[in-house]
Design an enzyme around this catalytic site. Sequence first.
Site, PDB file in Angstrom:
ATOM      1  N   CYS A   7       0.842  -1.119   0.051  1.00 29.39           N
ATOM      2  CA  CYS A   7      -0.174  -0.155   0.063  1.00 29.39           C
ATOM      3  C   CYS A   7       1.063   1.275  -0.204  1.00 29.39           C
ATOM      4  CB  CYS A   7      -1.164   0.095   1.123  1.00 29.39           C
ATOM      5  SG  CYS A   7      -0.225   0.201   2.694  1.00 29.39           S
ATOM      6  N   ALA A   8       0.253   2.405   0.087  1.00 30.09           N
ATOM      7  CA  ALA A   8       1.105   3.456   0.076  1.00 30.09           C
ATOM      8  C   ALA A   8       1.990   3.647   0.940  1.00 30.09           C
ATOM      9  CB  ALA A   8       0.149   4.763   0.134  1.00 30.09           C
TER      10      ALA A   8
END
Length: 100
Positions: A7-8
């Site tokens: 994810c980010a």
Amino acid sequence: MKITLVCAGGMSTSILVQTMVSSANKQALKCEIQAVAISRAKQEASDSDVILCAPQVKFQEAMLKEQLPHVTIATISMIDYGMMDGESVLKQAVSLVENA
């Protein structure tokens, strides 16, 4: 089986990892599940059997496939991710590995 979620920042997937581990334990599946930031995926996920991208980094899936061509890579559905449905995401990962 080694499953990596990206994810980010690597933080939002930590809850999903916990629910996936719980589901794997209930099913007696032997697997290692980790969450990493997309910026660390190449270094920390190159030995994974499958990488699942969080919906917010779906746009970087093609880049990951180019960097790690030997790893099966897909994106988690927005519904499963939003619901933190570890059982469904685990099922997706297992299916991808079995059909690779």
